[in-house]
Scaffold this active site. Structure first.
Site, PDB file in Angstrom:
ATOM      1  CE  LYS A 226      -4.421   1.148   0.263  1.00 10.65           C
ATOM      2  NZ  LYS A 226      -5.616   0.465  -0.246  1.00 10.65           N
TER       3      LYS A 226
ATOM      4  CG  ASP B 163      -7.319   3.562  -0.730  1.00 10.69           C
ATOM      5  OD1 ASP B 163      -7.795   2.420  -0.609  1.00 10.69           O
ATOM      6  OD2 ASP B 163      -7.368   4.400   0.190  1.00 10.69           O
TER       7      ASP B 163
HETATM    8  P1  NDP Z   1     -12.880   7.891  -2.669  1.00 10.72           P
HETATM    9  O1  NDP Z   1     -11.818   8.901  -2.457  1.00 10.72           O
HETATM   10  O2  NDP Z   1     -13.403   7.652  -4.018  1.00 10.72           O
HETATM   11  O3  NDP Z   1     -14.126   8.223  -1.722  1.00 10.72           O
HETATM   12  C1  NDP Z   1     -13.987   8.297  -0.338  1.00 10.72           C
HETATM   13  C2  NDP Z   1     -15.299   8.759   0.247  1.00 10.72           C
HETATM   14  O4  NDP Z   1     -15.226   8.657   1.665  1.00 10.72           O
HETATM   15  C3  NDP Z   1     -15.627  10.207  -0.073  1.00 10.72           C
HETATM   16  O5  NDP Z   1     -17.013  10.380  -0.113  1.00 10.72           O
HETATM   17  C4  NDP Z   1     -15.003  10.935   1.121  1.00 10.72           C
HETATM   18  O6  NDP Z   1     -15.595  12.196   1.402  1.00 10.72           O
HETATM   19  C5  NDP Z   1     -15.298   9.968   2.246  1.00 10.72           C
HETATM   20  N1  NDP Z   1     -14.258  10.096   3.268  1.00 10.72           N
HETATM   21  C6  NDP Z   1     -12.932   9.901   3.119  1.00 10.72           C
HETATM   22  N2  NDP Z   1     -12.282  10.162   4.253  1.00 10.72           N
HETATM   23  C7  NDP Z   1     -13.214  10.545   5.129  1.00 10.72           C
HETATM   24  C8  NDP Z   1     -13.177  10.936   6.487  1.00 10.72           C
HETATM   25  N3  NDP Z   1     -12.018  10.996   7.142  1.00 10.72           N
HETATM   26  N4  NDP Z   1     -14.351  11.230   7.092  1.00 10.72           N
HETATM   27  C9  NDP Z   1     -15.523  11.161   6.410  1.00 10.72           C
HETATM   28  N5  NDP Z   1     -15.620  10.804   5.120  1.00 10.72           N
HETATM   29  C10 NDP Z   1     -14.493  10.493   4.502  1.00 10.72           C
HETATM   30  O7  NDP Z   1     -12.303   6.524  -2.027  1.00 10.72           O
HETATM   31  P2  NDP Z   1     -12.786   5.028  -2.278  1.00 10.72           P
HETATM   32  O8  NDP Z   1     -14.256   4.993  -2.473  1.00 10.72           O
HETATM   33  O9  NDP Z   1     -11.901   4.444  -3.307  1.00 10.72           O
HETATM   34  O10 NDP Z   1     -12.394   4.344  -0.892  1.00 10.72           O
HETATM   35  C11 NDP Z   1     -13.290   4.270   0.213  1.00 10.72           C
HETATM   36  C12 NDP Z   1     -12.824   3.181   1.156  1.00 10.72           C
HETATM   37  O11 NDP Z   1     -12.824   1.914   0.476  1.00 10.72           O
HETATM   38  C13 NDP Z   1     -11.423   3.339   1.735  1.00 10.72           C
HETATM   39  O12 NDP Z   1     -11.386   2.782   3.034  1.00 10.72           O
HETATM   40  C14 NDP Z   1     -10.582   2.456   0.807  1.00 10.72           C
HETATM   41  O13 NDP Z   1      -9.386   2.033   1.420  1.00 10.72           O
HETATM   42  C15 NDP Z   1     -11.548   1.308   0.592  1.00 10.72           C
HETATM   43  N6  NDP Z   1     -11.303   0.483  -0.575  1.00 10.72           N
HETATM   44  C16 NDP Z   1     -11.273   1.037  -1.835  1.00 10.72           C
HETATM   45  C17 NDP Z   1     -11.078   0.240  -2.947  1.00 10.72           C
HETATM   46  C18 NDP Z   1     -11.165   0.775  -4.332  1.00 10.72           C
HETATM   47  O14 NDP Z   1     -11.128  -0.034  -5.272  1.00 10.72           O
HETATM   48  N7  NDP Z   1     -11.311   2.068  -4.536  1.00 10.72           N
HETATM   49  C19 NDP Z   1     -10.806  -1.205  -2.801  1.00 10.72           C
HETATM   50  C20 NDP Z   1     -10.966  -1.701  -1.443  1.00 10.72           C
HETATM   51  C21 NDP Z   1     -11.163  -0.864  -0.397  1.00 10.72           C
HETATM   52  P3  NDP Z   1     -14.756  13.538   1.012  1.00 10.72           P
HETATM   53  O15 NDP Z   1     -14.758  13.575  -0.468  1.00 10.72           O
HETATM   54  O16 NDP Z   1     -15.548  14.630   1.659  1.00 10.72           O
HETATM   55  O17 NDP Z   1     -13.383  13.370   1.608  1.00 10.72           O
END
Ligand code: NDP
Length: 448
Positions: free
Chosen positions: A129, A169
């Protein structure tokens, strides 16, 4: 806190002592260790080869300076990192996270989880990662590009199709992957498509990769419900976040007959009792990159709540899909009180250990992230296969492969939990099955 034997305790204490100030990493290690006593007792060779101690120590950690210039000409400096955790099963594989909260402990927790997740997919991929404390919010496209180019100018020497294959991510989507890949291609003077996944469809990407994590988590939920003689038809769902994972979880939940009534971002959540309008959500989040309150402004009947918890919204199924530790014991208690029957982790470690315990005591079906959100990395491995064979597969074929992978992962977790005397405990099933595959490979490969 859960318990484990004295032998595992002393290994765990050593991990904490040697990696101070990394609470998320400690939490991830503890959560895995809590499942491992029976498997270590059954396989003395794992202790003899010090597999646990070796697993907790990354094979390599790379940290580097990322200097770049913002639009006003001012010099900015961020920190970049890549943790190459374990390559017993294949090249390191795992995403890059760009978020101001990123530090080494968070990247180590994510890398550690990734080892077991990737093992569960059954595919030849190790765990890694990376990321940066760079905050992409409010940055122009040009600034994002300059940052990505500077980041890759250092990272490129440590990655490769057979070495380490990053992906997206939080904060890293197809735009950032494009800039990163473009810089890698330029520096190395080779079109090495398999060096990074999540690419655009015109330049080496694979159909379904964008949808894979959210779709996969929903398939996993479907399997969990089926194991209890139930399904998603007519269920009310709440999905936190509104990024890549959340949006495509919403899409698949709707396709399978559920009504998704709430989603969020870091500014608050929207509640839409009629069910989310997915086209509007995609327009706001994927095209305009706007805040979630804009959804409520444009959709009658929906309301935006700035402070408060999305888990107050009553639902049958919940998919925390934003970030780590976003769902606490209090939230879990509220979900149970409101009649929630299943929780699936779309994000990595979004539920605190106390929240997971509350779900377990209330007999709420629980799908841990390292199993439930493995569809993303599994489809990344399919992207690597297509790159290696210079081929591209149809959406239907790839989605069928994803669905089959999620079915297999669920079955593996389910059967392993039964074998180790904890039926329906998918946390145990996932930890033991993932660990077992990596541990066997590490024993076979000798002291490396
Ligand atoms: P994105 O950046 O596309 O979206 C993240 C979302 O979560 C946004 O809506 C963001 O809001 C919100 N968010 C992030 N940090 C915070 C926080 N500290 N408090 C509140 N809301 C938060 O990321 P992903 O959708 O790709 O990833 C989401 C999760 O899924 C993570 O844990 C990631 O590790 C996990 N994951 C992702 C994979 C992938 O293929 N993308 C695969 C497996 C797991 P804002 O825009 O306001 O920050």
């Amino acid at each position: 806190m859960g318990q484990f034997s004295e032998r595992l305790s002393s290994i765990f204490d050593d991990v904490v002592r040697r990696s101070p100030g990394e609470p998320e990493f400690h939490q991830a290690v503890r959560e895995v260790f809590e499942s491992l006593d029976p498997v270590v007792a059954k396989h003395p060779e794992f202790a003899e080869h010090k597999i646990l101690q070796r697993l907790c120590e990354p094979e390599r950690q790379i940290m580097f300076r990322v200097p770049w210039q913002d639009d006003s000409g001012e010099v900015q400096i961020n920190r970049g990192m890549r943790v190459q955790f374990n390559s017993a099963l294949g090249p390191y594989k795992g995403g890059l996270r760009f978020h101001p909260s990123v530090n080494l402990g968070i990247i180590k927790f994510l890398g550690f989880e990734q080892i077991f997740k990737n093992a569960l997919t059954g595919m030849p991929i190790g765990g890694g990662k990376g990321g940066s404390d760079f905050d992409p919010k409010g940055r122009s496209d040009q600034e994002i590009m300059r940052f990505c180019q500077s980041f890759m100018t250092e990272l490129y020497r440590n990655i490769g199709e057979y070495t380490d294959v990053p992906a997206g991510d939080i904060g890293v989507g197809s735009r950032e992957i494009g800039y990163l890949f473009g810089q890698y291609k330029r520096i190395t003077n080779s079109y090495e498509s398999g060096v990074i996944t999540g690419k655009g469809l015109d330049w080496g990407g694979a159909l379904v990769r964008t949808e894979a994590t959210g779709y996969g988590a929903t398939y996993f939920l479907q399997e969990m419900l089926a194991a209890r003689g139930s399904d998603l038809e007519g269920r009310t769902a709440v999905v936190s976040g509104s990024g890549n994972v959340a949006v495509y979880a919403v899409e698949k939940l709707q396709q399978l007959g559920a009504k998704v009534v709430a989603c969020s971002d870091s500014s608050g959540y929207v509640h839409d009792p009629d069910g989310l309008n997915l086209d509007l959500l995609k327009q706001i989040k994927e095209v305009e990159r706007a805040r979630i309150d804009v959804y409520a402004e444009r959709r009658s009947g929906a309301r935006f709540v700035a402070d408060g918890s999305i888990w107050d919204v009553p639902c049958d199924v919940a998919l925390p899909s934003a970030t780590q530790n976003e769902l606490t014991a209090d939230h879990a208690a509220t979900l149970v009180k409101n009649g929630c029957v299943a929780v699936v982790e779309g994000a990595n470690m979004p539920c605190t250990p106390d929240a997971v315990r509350i779900f377990s005591e209330a007999k709420v079906a629980f799908g841990p992230g390292k199993a439930a959100n493995a569809g993303g990395v599994a489809t990344s491995a399919l992207e690597m296969q297509q790159n290696a064979s210079r081929d591209s597969w149809s959406f239907e074929f790839t989605e069928a492969r994803l669905a089959e992978t999620m079915r297999n992962i669920h079955q593996t977790c389910y059967e392993t939990a039964e074998e180790y005397g904890s039926p329906l405990d998918l946390v145990k099933g996932a930890n033991i099955a993932g660990f077992h595959r990596v541990a066997r490979a590490m024993v076979a490969l000798g002291l490396i």
